[in-house]
Scaffold this active site. Structure first.
Site, PDB file in Angstrom:
ATOM      1  N   CYS A   1       0.815  -1.219   0.000  1.00 38.80           N
ATOM      2  CA  CYS A   1       0.000   0.000   0.000  1.00 38.80           C
ATOM      3  C   CYS A   1       0.845   1.264   0.000  1.00 38.80           C
ATOM      4  O   CYS A   1       0.303   2.369  -0.094  1.00 38.80           O
ATOM      5  CB  CYS A   1      -0.932   0.007   1.209  1.00 38.80           C
ATOM      6  SG  CYS A   1      -1.993  -1.436   1.225  1.00 38.80           S
TER       7      CYS A   1
ATOM      8  N   HIS B   1      -9.275   3.334  -0.960  1.00 37.16           N
ATOM      9  CA  HIS B   1      -7.877   2.898  -0.877  1.00 37.16           C
ATOM     10  C   HIS B   1      -7.503   1.944  -2.017  1.00 37.16           C
ATOM     11  O   HIS B   1      -7.393   0.730  -1.826  1.00 37.16           O
ATOM     12  CB  HIS B   1      -7.644   2.244   0.486  1.00 37.16           C
ATOM     13  CG  HIS B   1      -6.241   1.763   0.698  1.00 37.16           C
ATOM     14  ND1 HIS B   1      -5.134   2.450   0.258  1.00 37.16           N
ATOM     15  CD2 HIS B   1      -5.763   0.645   1.314  1.00 37.16           C
ATOM     16  CE1 HIS B   1      -4.051   1.774   0.587  1.00 37.16           C
ATOM     17  NE2 HIS B   1      -4.388   0.679   1.218  1.00 37.16           N
TER      18      HIS B   1
END
Lengths: 388, 133
Positions: A86, A332
């Site tokens: 991420c 996200h």
């Protein structure tokens, strides 16, 4: 090292974008940033393209950057494929910054693209699980939601934090997201709704967690010598710091990895935490912000509960965090997130963030983006400081 | 014939049920790592690395029960952090439903699959040392 400025930023809306491919998302964000920069795209000397799960989700395991930039018309220049779970987007930003700061290139593009929706949730979940060590914690069946829940629980025990406070941070992020036209979720939530949503891993409920998302974001960076034409205020990269997991992070006396990254950034920028006006933080679960504020040294150990109660990090507070809505509300798409955080801080520093603009003309913004888990620590963490 | 599912995690007596947790200790700086780690993270050398048996017992210092589990694991899914003798902290899945911080836990070994060629792969969890009624 030369001064590096942010010439342009762009991002797609984040969400469940089933009709858009990695190429569509990448083209939209990259060209938004290029047009925002006003720079002739033929001057881009290098491109860092971040994408985490494209191989497993779409089958494009290799040369993702080149295939994504193909429909952007970008070829010939060095294209580097970047993956750091991420934190891929921030890693691309860090490397693009370094390419310009070092003098190697005058103009660099950093692009982060992700598609996590593929019509098969188990495929998505299996992909996400590969951001842990598949030969160790992955084999044990360790889940990320559990890791974050344990960290929040420990913090609650240590400092007497109540569930209402966890909900308040979540409410803050969703309120901010409701003002962000690019956010995946644009509906304010109440604390009751947050607390009564499905329990994922107590005390974390579904509405406290970041969703699965598709999207892309990009930045065009330019050397100071080529930045005269940029309109004011010019946003400069004051620092960009990238660190990796510390296998001894849990031991007594060992500095948290995020603090290591933050101290390096403050040092390089010659600022202290007290100089930060605004921050975009990696809220995989909204309540983790409390630990992030402390580990980033924005507040003292144990002060995060008070910060929640006093609304310090709300939009109208002294140090607004996640004005974009954060991961929870904005969404996200893993590799795009770091660059969306850069876009948000850039808009805020320029004064163009619209309904969610922080009124007090923020001048210095901090970005924190982390990803993956190895040896019970975050695999990669980046902290950038931008200023006008 | 059996081998640990996680390389370097267990000693390898003939009967897997007698296995204990295995780690490494650096003779130069005394750091202990789990699972066995061939090169010390601090010293950046493997010259003084020794195998160290970490035992079968631990104290539960953190835990969480999650309603989501990865493929191959069932819900409710309990995981936690155990502190082993000597202070090493490790992540582990937990067996059972009732946990308390500070609880004494013991290693629970189970066959979790088969390697190509038929060798059993042995994984571990921790369960409460005393069964509560």
């Amino acid at each position: 090292m030369r001064d590096v400025f942010i010439a342009g930023v762009g991002m797609t809306t984040f969400g469940k974008l089933v009709d858009k491919s990695l190429k569509d998302l990448g083209r939209e964000a990259a060209w938004d940033a290029i047009e925002d920069s006003g720079i002739d795209p033929r001057r881009i000397g290098v491109a860092y393209v971040a994408n985490t799960y494209g191989g497993l989700i779409t089958g494009q395991e290799s040369v993702r950057g080149q295939t994504i930039l193909r429909e952007c018309g970008i070829s010939c220049i060095p294209i580097i494929n970047v993956e750091n779970a991420c934190a891929s987007g921030s890693t691309a930003f860090n490397q693009a910054w370094l390419a310009v700061a070092s003098g190697q290139h005058d103009v660099a593009l950093a692009l982060g693209v992700e598609k996590l929706y593929c019509g098969d949730l188990s495929k998505t979940l299996a992909a996400l699980a590969t951001s842990a060590d598949v030969m160790v914690e992955g084999q044990m069946g360790i889940v990320f939601a559990g890791i974050y829940a344990m960290r929040v629980r420990e913090h609650m025990r240590k400092y007497g934090i109540a569930r209402q406070q966890l909900a308040k941070i979540t409410v803050k992020n969703h309120f901010n997201g409701s003002l962000n036209p690019k956010a995946q979720y644009r509906k304010p939530l109440s604390a009751e709704e947050v607390l009564s949503s499905r329990v994922i891993a107590d005390p974390i409920t579904l509405l406290m967690t970041a969703p699965v998302s598709d999207g892309a974001a990009a930045t065009v960076l330019v050397a100071g010598s080529a930045a005269e034409f940029l309109s004011k205020p010019k946003v400069r990269v004051m620092a960009s710091s990238l660190v990796s997991y510390n296998p001894m992070a849990g031991a007594d006396g060992e500095k948290p990895t995020l603090t290591r990254a933050a101290e390096a950034a403050y040092g390089a920028a010659s600022v202290g935490p007290e100089d930060i006006d605004i921050a975009e933080l990696h809220d995989v679960v909204a309540p983790i912000e409390m630990l992030l504020w402390e580990q980033l040294l924005l507040c003292g150990p144990g002060e995060s509960g008070k910060w929640v109660d006093e609304g310090v990090t709300e939009l109208a507070g002294l140090l607004p965090t996640n004005t974009s809505g954060g991961l929870c509300s904005k969404g996200h798409p893993a590799a795009a997130t770091g660059l969306a955080q850069v876009a948000e801080i850039t808009w805020q520093l320029r004064g163009t963030a619209g309904a969610r603009q922080v009124q007090d003309q923020p001048r210095i913004g901090l970005i924190e983006n982390g990803g993956g888990n190895v040896a019970n620590d975050t695999a990669a963490v980046a902290v950038h400081i931008l200023g006008t | 014939m059996w081998q640990p599912l996680i390389r370097g995690s267990l000693t390898q007596p003939p009967d897997y049920r007698n296995a204990e947790l295995l780690g490494s200790r650096c003779g130069q700086c005394d750091a202990v790592f789990f699972p066995f780690q061939p090169i010390c993270f601090r010293c950046l050398t493997g010259e003084k690395i020794e195998r160290i048996v970490l035992g079968k017992k631990g104290t539960l210092i953190d835990y969480v029960i999650s309603t989501v589990a990865p493929p191959g694991f069932s819900v409710p899914h309990a995981q936690g952090v155990l502190e082993l003798a000597g202070g090493v902290k490790i992540l582990s899945l937990l067996e059972g439903a009732d946990f308390e911080l500070g609880m004494e836990m013991v290693l629970f070994l189970e066959i979790r699959g088969e390697a190509p060629g038929g060798t059993a792969l042995v994984g571990f969890r921790f369960r409460p040392a005393e069964v509560r009624v």
